[in-house]
Write an enzyme that holds these catalytic residues in place. Structure first.
Site, mmCIF file in Angstrom:
data_model
loop_
_atom_site.group_PDB
_atom_site.id
_atom_site.type_symbol
_atom_site.label_atom_id
_atom_site.label_comp_id
_atom_site.label_asym_id
_atom_site.label_seq_id
_atom_site.Cartn_x
_atom_site.Cartn_y
_atom_site.Cartn_z
ATOM 1 N N LYS A 289 -63.659 41.616 -20.346
ATOM 2 C CA LYS A 289 -62.618 41.740 -19.321
ATOM 3 C C LYS A 289 -61.605 42.768 -19.796
ATOM 4 O O LYS A 289 -61.084 42.667 -20.909
ATOM 5 C CB LYS A 289 -61.914 40.405 -19.087
ATOM 6 C CG LYS A 289 -61.000 40.447 -17.880
ATOM 7 C CD LYS A 289 -59.958 39.366 -17.907
ATOM 8 C CE LYS A 289 -58.789 39.803 -18.754
ATOM 9 N NZ LYS A 289 -57.658 38.864 -18.703
HETATM 10 C C1 R5P Z 1 -54.110 36.573 -18.914
HETATM 11 O O1 R5P Z 1 -53.794 36.071 -19.990
HETATM 12 C C2 R5P Z 1 -55.321 36.150 -18.370
HETATM 13 O O2 R5P Z 1 -56.404 36.466 -19.190
HETATM 14 C C3 R5P Z 1 -55.651 36.457 -16.931
HETATM 15 O O3 R5P Z 1 -56.738 35.652 -16.667
HETATM 16 C C4 R5P Z 1 -56.024 37.862 -16.569
HETATM 17 O O4 R5P Z 1 -55.029 38.760 -16.943
HETATM 18 C C5 R5P Z 1 -56.394 38.012 -15.114
HETATM 19 O O5 R5P Z 1 -55.339 37.671 -14.314
HETATM 20 P P1 R5P Z 1 -54.514 38.733 -13.448
HETATM 21 O O6 R5P Z 1 -55.472 39.236 -12.401
HETATM 22 O O7 R5P Z 1 -53.395 37.961 -12.868
HETATM 23 O O8 R5P Z 1 -54.099 39.834 -14.372
#
Ligand code: R5P
Length: 291
Positions: free
Chosen positions: A203
């Site tokens: 990710k």
């Molecule tokens: C953050 O610590 C998390 O890993 C979130 O799951 C990730 O950043 C995705 O969330 P967003 O789309 O709100 O950035």
């Protein structure tokens, strides 16, 4: 052979989405054991090779951030539209009914909150991932972040060792040091390091030159949404990321902080899996507002 529609061919960087020579629809997973492939197939749709992961793990560092105050009211109704749920064991145990029957990407490290500068993350017990029937474990790797880099690299390696023992893929959650540019050079480095250390999914964040980030990572890359954007811009982000080689999204705030989270996740799903343009996605979003 799975339906290869929608897959990108291997490109000039040597790694594309699953290419026609692969016999499995998840990039880099052809040589994995059956259990790993089964879990990855629960996350990445075999027809499109893509995934919409709904991320709501934010509370473990942010507390009850906007949109996540009541998981039962805001998130549970969205689970039907997600391909995978990404959250902590505490929220899974307390707030997600087990019969939503969705694959879980379990946030498997824990550490300091946003109130503390140095983050000394540690891993949760892999047995909890097994008990929760997790389809993947998500663990942060923070590149160029001083002491934190070594701590998170050790967590990632340990999670992969344990995941390999039980057939559970690890998703490397990339972060880069505060002083570093959030650009393709560093996201590519962090993503590649995750994959080199055995992560089966990475990710990261969309950026200029993202095609190099995706192409130089030998496993599927999904993008986080980041801070809340207007809905149309968030759909553009999804569209551009997929077009540039992402295998999906791991999106949180741009869904659960939307004016209509249910409409937004359905629009995101259509952009990711059906190739809707941002304009078509936004039209769908608007039509769902009134349905
Ligand atoms: C953050 O610590 C998390 O890993 C979130 O799951 C990730 O950043 C995705 O969330 P967003 O789309 O709100 O950035």
């Amino acid at each position: 052979m799975p339906d290869m529609d929608g897959f990108r061919e291997a490109n000039s960087f040597g790694f594309g989405q699953a290419s026609l020579s692969d016999n499995f629809h998840v990039k880099g997973a052809s040589n994995m054991p059956w259990g790993m492939k089964d879990r990855l197939s629960r996350i990445f749709n075999p027809k499109t090779g893509r995934a919409v992961m709904l991320a709501f793990d934010h509370g473990f560092i942010m507390g009850p951030t906007s949109g996540l105050e009541r998981i039962d009211l805001t998130i549970v109704p969205l689970t039907q539209y997600a391909d995978c749920l990404m959250c902590t064991r505490g929220i899974l145990q307390t707030s997600i009914p087990a019969n939503v029957n969705k694959p879980i990407c379990l946030r498997s490290d824990a550490g300091s909150t946003i109130l503390t500068e140095l983050n000394r993350n540690l891993l949760i017990d892999v047995e909890d991932a097994i008990r929760f029937n997790a389809s993947a474990m998500a663990v942060m790797f923070s590149a160029g972040d001083g002491e934190q880099e070594a701590i998170t690299a050790a967590n990632l390696v340990k999670a992969v060792d344990l995941g390999n023992r039980y057939g559970i893929p690890v998703m490397g959650v990339t972060a880069v040091g505060k002083q570093m540019a959030r650009d393709a050079r560093y996201f590519a480095l962090a993503s590649r390091v995750c994959a080199e250390n055995g992560a089966s999914i990475v990710k990261t964040y969309y950026c200029d030159g993202f095609e190099k980030v995706a192409a130089s990572c030998p496993v599927p890359v999904v993008i986080a949404g980041g801070k809340k954007l207007p809905e149309k811009e968030a759909l553009e982000l999804c569209y551009n990321a997929i077009n540039d080689g992402a295998a999906g999204v791991d999106m949180g705030r741009n869904v659960f902080q939307s004016d209509s989270p249910a409409a937004m996740i359905q629009a995101v799903h259509a952009v990711v899996h059906e190739g809707l343009t941002p304009e078509q996605g936004f039209e769908l979003y608007q039509s769902l507002l009134h349905s």
